[in-house]
Design a protein around this motif. Structure first.
Motif, short mmCIF file in Angstrom:
data_model
loop_
_atom_site.label_atom_id
_atom_site.label_comp_id
_atom_site.label_asym_id
_atom_site.label_seq_id
_atom_site.Cartn_x
_atom_site.Cartn_y
_atom_site.Cartn_z
N ARG A 157 0.84 -1.20 0.00
CA ARG A 157 0.00 0.00 0.00
C ARG A 157 0.88 1.26 0.00
NH1 ARG A 157 -5.34 -1.06 1.88
NH2 ARG A 157 -5.44 0.98 2.88
N GLN A 158 1.94 1.23 0.80
CA GLN A 158 2.87 2.36 0.85
C GLN A 158 3.51 2.59 -0.52
OE1 GLN A 158 6.67 1.64 2.70
NE2 GLN A 158 6.63 3.64 3.75
N GLY A 159 3.92 1.49 -1.18
CA GLY A 159 4.55 1.61 -2.48
C GLY A 159 3.62 2.19 -3.53
N ILE A 160 2.36 1.73 -3.55
CA ILE A 160 1.40 2.24 -4.54
C ILE A 160 1.11 3.71 -4.29
CG2 ILE A 160 -0.97 2.02 -5.37
CD1 ILE A 160 -0.76 -0.98 -4.84
N MET A 161 0.97 4.10 -3.01
CA MET A 161 0.71 5.52 -2.70
C MET A 161 1.88 6.39 -3.14
SD MET A 161 -1.12 5.31 1.05
CE MET A 161 -1.09 7.09 1.20
N ALA A 162 3.12 5.90 -2.90
CA ALA A 162 4.30 6.68 -3.29
C ALA A 162 4.38 6.80 -4.81
CB ALA A 162 5.56 6.03 -2.73
N LEU A 163 4.06 5.73 -5.52
CA LEU A 163 4.09 5.77 -6.98
C LEU A 163 3.02 6.70 -7.53
CD1 LEU A 163 4.70 1.98 -7.69
CD2 LEU A 163 6.28 3.83 -8.22
N ARG A 164 1.84 6.68 -6.90
CA ARG A 164 0.77 7.57 -7.35
C ARG A 164 1.16 9.03 -7.11
NH1 ARG A 164 -4.34 7.19 -9.03
NH2 ARG A 164 -4.41 4.95 -8.69
N GLY A 165 1.81 9.29 -5.97
CA GLY A 165 2.28 10.64 -5.72
C GLY A 165 3.32 11.08 -6.73
N ALA A 166 4.21 10.16 -7.11
CA ALA A 166 5.26 10.50 -8.07
C ALA A 166 4.71 10.69 -9.48
CB ALA A 166 6.33 9.41 -8.09
N SER A 167 3.51 10.15 -9.73
CA SER A 167 2.96 10.21 -11.10
C SER A 167 2.55 11.62 -11.52
CB SER A 167 1.75 9.26 -11.21
OG SER A 167 0.65 9.75 -10.45
N VAL A 168 2.44 12.52 -10.55
CA VAL A 168 2.02 13.89 -10.90
C VAL A 168 3.21 14.74 -11.33
CG1 VAL A 168 0.08 13.76 -9.31
CG2 VAL A 168 2.24 14.73 -8.52
N THR A 187 -0.26 2.62 -11.72
CA THR A 187 -0.92 2.59 -10.41
C THR A 187 -2.42 2.28 -10.56
OG1 THR A 187 -1.20 5.00 -10.48
CG2 THR A 187 0.74 4.14 -9.33
N ASP A 188 -3.03 2.76 -11.64
CA ASP A 188 -4.44 2.41 -11.89
C ASP A 188 -4.59 0.90 -12.10
OD1 ASP A 188 -5.19 5.04 -11.67
OD2 ASP A 188 -5.33 5.40 -13.84
N GLU A 189 -3.62 0.32 -12.82
CA GLU A 189 -3.66 -1.13 -13.06
C GLU A 189 -3.48 -1.90 -11.76
OE1 GLU A 189 -3.71 -4.92 -14.84
OE2 GLU A 189 -4.46 -2.97 -15.50
N LEU A 190 -2.58 -1.44 -10.90
CA LEU A 190 -2.39 -2.10 -9.59
C LEU A 190 -3.67 -2.02 -8.76
CD1 LEU A 190 1.20 -0.93 -8.55
CD2 LEU A 190 0.52 -3.10 -9.60
N THR A 191 -4.34 -0.88 -8.79
CA THR A 191 -5.59 -0.73 -8.04
C THR A 191 -6.66 -1.67 -8.58
OG1 THR A 191 -5.06 1.59 -7.61
CG2 THR A 191 -7.35 0.92 -7.31
#
Length: 585
Positions: free
Chosen positions: A388-399, A457-461
């Motif tokens: 969960r931490q990894g996905i959140m960090a990746l989503r934050g980096a996506s912007v 990250t959308d695919e992971l979700t």
């Protein structure tokens, strides 16, 4: 030839083209049953025989339903309702309840054991947690068997643990009362309520019959009397039903599964068409020989035949005896270390056992050998904090604009969270966290070219919602129950001793037969190599009767320590064998 008919063998093609029910597909392990189910639905849609929105495909797990939907999408079919029994029933309850009752449907009990503890406290009982879990299992069995509490008391008069039967009955009544007061349903109530609604409300039944015209049920050997009754209500007086299953893989009888619904399907439906799938595309011929020997002459058993190209054996299936459980665990770890050193990916190796308690010794032995392992059946991959931490960090980096390639960007984010180029030593929390982050990186490396961080990250979700979890680069440890439906190139089945497999409390013919089917499921998870083992231990265990049933032509004796070999000879002497771990019929 249409895409739905391409690449099928003769029997699979026969099943796929049988579009009008009733149809029973008896599908042995590794024979492509999910392929047949999805291609049959796709062929029905392609030919105009089915409208996708009027097809219901029912299975037993959300993961299996998600896989079915994914395969149908790949065949160009959208709109089919592929769900579990519970998900389908709950959707119907939520849809019709407001009209029938003028209110929203009740909530769902999220923890039956916790609610039982509150009910027990209310009537002055203080059972421990294991007892509460057993009472919860009994409630589930009672309901799926469609028994009232009084009928249950007559069927199960022996009580549970320290609770006499009258206390068990009192606790069940208190549980039902508390549940009603809280306006909640448990999972079994969902099926009961849906069935009751269809029986009592003709207009609801008509609406469901109009919506769904074509039914397919996977794993039909596992249906309970309650699920079968609900299926009958969904069907009404129609017969467009296809069931798929394998009686030899019935391993949930304790939970109410009844293979007779599959075995007696043809006699229940006079015009039923039965197709047998016996060509196995998973396992080498030598492994199938072991499986066939074990299930010889059992009701509904299929004779599995290796597909062309699978007849060339790798290492012959083997059996090894050890002096004790620790020695067995070390022996299995040594063999796995050899497989990995020879180039085998750890993800392609599994160790299977009857009871979860057997895992601790194996985890320790593998860690001592420097081999990372994952115990199947723990928390889901996408629910773990590191993921969960990894996905959140990746989503934050996506912007932010990418500083490098997509994969490099993912690697940089994960490095900031603790991913290193070399893994920590196996057997600790740091290694477990490293494996999780490394799995996310592998998913990025396998993503299609041009994937963006946001798309990733959308695919992971989406995968998290579908319970589509990646395999960690670790050796898998699993109970046989948890391994059903999975496969590995290399499988080690441990604990094939009396008291473990078959389990000690299996005493009746039916219970022993279920244990035999468990052994069959374990064997048929293996694709390339199979090894089985047992340990005498301090209780002087004997080798499993299933080793004797398999015979000495299918399993070769593998090397063991002198102590182990002596133990094997002592254990096998009662069955007429004089060679280590080569028992005779």
């Amino acid at each position: 030839m249409s895409r739905a008919l391409a690449g099928l063998d003769e029997r699979q093609l026969e099943a796929v083209q049988a579009l009008r029910g009733p149809v029973a597909v008896l599908a042995g392990a590794g024979t492509g049953k999910t392929r047949v189910i999805t291609h049959r639905i796709a062929h029905g849609v392609d030919t105009g025989a089915y409208s996708p929105g009027r097809v219901m495909a029912v299975t037993f797990t959300a993961k299996a339903a998600g896989e079915m939907r994914g395969r149908l999408r790949a065949l160009g079919v959208e709109g089919v309702s592929a769900r579990t029994f519970h998900a389908a029933a709950l959707a119907q309850l939520n849809y019709f309840w407001p009209t029938l009752a003028g209110d929203t449907a009740p909530g769902i009990v999220d923890n039956k054991v916790r609610l039982l503890a509150h009910a027990a406290d209310g009537i002055g009982l203080t059972p421990d947690t294991p007892t509460l879990r057993d009472v919860a299992s009994e409630i589930e069995w009672r309901k799926v068997s469609m028994l009232g509490i009084d009928a249950y008391a007559a069927a199960r008069p022996n009580g549970i643990g320290r609770l006499q039967v009258d206390r068990v009955i009192a606790l069940q009544r208190a549980y039902e009362k508390l549940k009603d007061e809280r306006r909640q349903l448990d999972f079994e109530d969902v099926l009961l309520a849906c069935a009751g609604m269809l029986e009592a409300e003709p207009h609801v039944a008509r609406a469901v019959h109009e919506q769904y015209r074509h039914f397919t049920v996977d794993e039909f050997q596992d249906v309970s009397p309650l699920q079968h009754r609900l299926l009958e209500l969904w069907l009404g007086d129609r017969h467009d039903l296809c069931v798929v299953g394998d009686a030899s893989q019935t391993i949930y009888s304790f939970a109410g599964a009844d293979a007779r619904f599959l075995l007696e399907f043809a006699s229940r439906h006079d015009d039923a068409r039965v197709v047998r799938l016996e060509t196995n595309y998973r396992s080498d011929a030598a492994i199938l020989s072991v499986a066939n020997e074990l299930m010889r002459n059992r009701p509904g058993a299929l004779h599995l035949v290796a597909a062309p190209g699978r007849a060339v054996a790798h290492d012959a299936p083997s059996v090894v005896a050890f002096g004790d459980d620790a020695e067995e665990a070390r022996g299995v770890a040594d063999r796995i270390a050899g497989q990995i050193a020879a180039g085998t990916d750890p993800r392609d190796i599994a160790v299977l056992y009857r009871a979860h308690a057997q895992s601790a010794e194996l985890v320790r032995a593998l860690a001592d050998a420097g081999i990372a392992s994952t115990v199947l059946g723990g928390r889901r991959f996408f629910d773990l904090p590191e993921v969960r931490q990894g996905i959140m960090a990746l989503r934050g980096a996506s912007v932010a604009p990418l500083q490098g390639s997509f994969v490099e960007s993912v690697r940089d984010v994960l490095r900031s969270l603790g991913l290193t180029d070399e893994p920590p030593q196996a057997g600790g929390a740091l290694r477990d966290a490293w494996e999780l982050r490394a799995a996310i990186l592998r998913l990025a490396e396998e993503a299609p070219p041009g994937t963006t961080l946001r798309e990733f990250t959308d695919e992971l979700t989406a995968r998290a919602r579908a319970h589509d979890e990646p395999a960690l680069r670790t050796v898998t440890l699993a109970t046989i129950h948890a391994a059903k439906g999975l496969e590995w190139d290399h499988v080690h089945v441990v604990g094939l001793a009396e008291g473990l497999l078959p389990i000690g409390y299996a005493t009746t013919f039916e219970q022993i037969d279920e244990e035999r089917r468990l052994a069959y499921v374990a064997i048929t998870r293996a694709a390339r190599t199979l090894s089985v083992s047992w340990a005498r231990g301090v209780r002087e265990r004997q080798p499993s009767r299933f080793l004797r049933e398999i015979g000495n032509g299918s399993l070769r004796a593998a090397g063991a320590s002198a102590r182990s070999a002596a133990a094997t000879r002592r254990g096998a002497s009662g069955s007429g064998s004089s060679h280590e771990a080569t028992p005779r019929r």
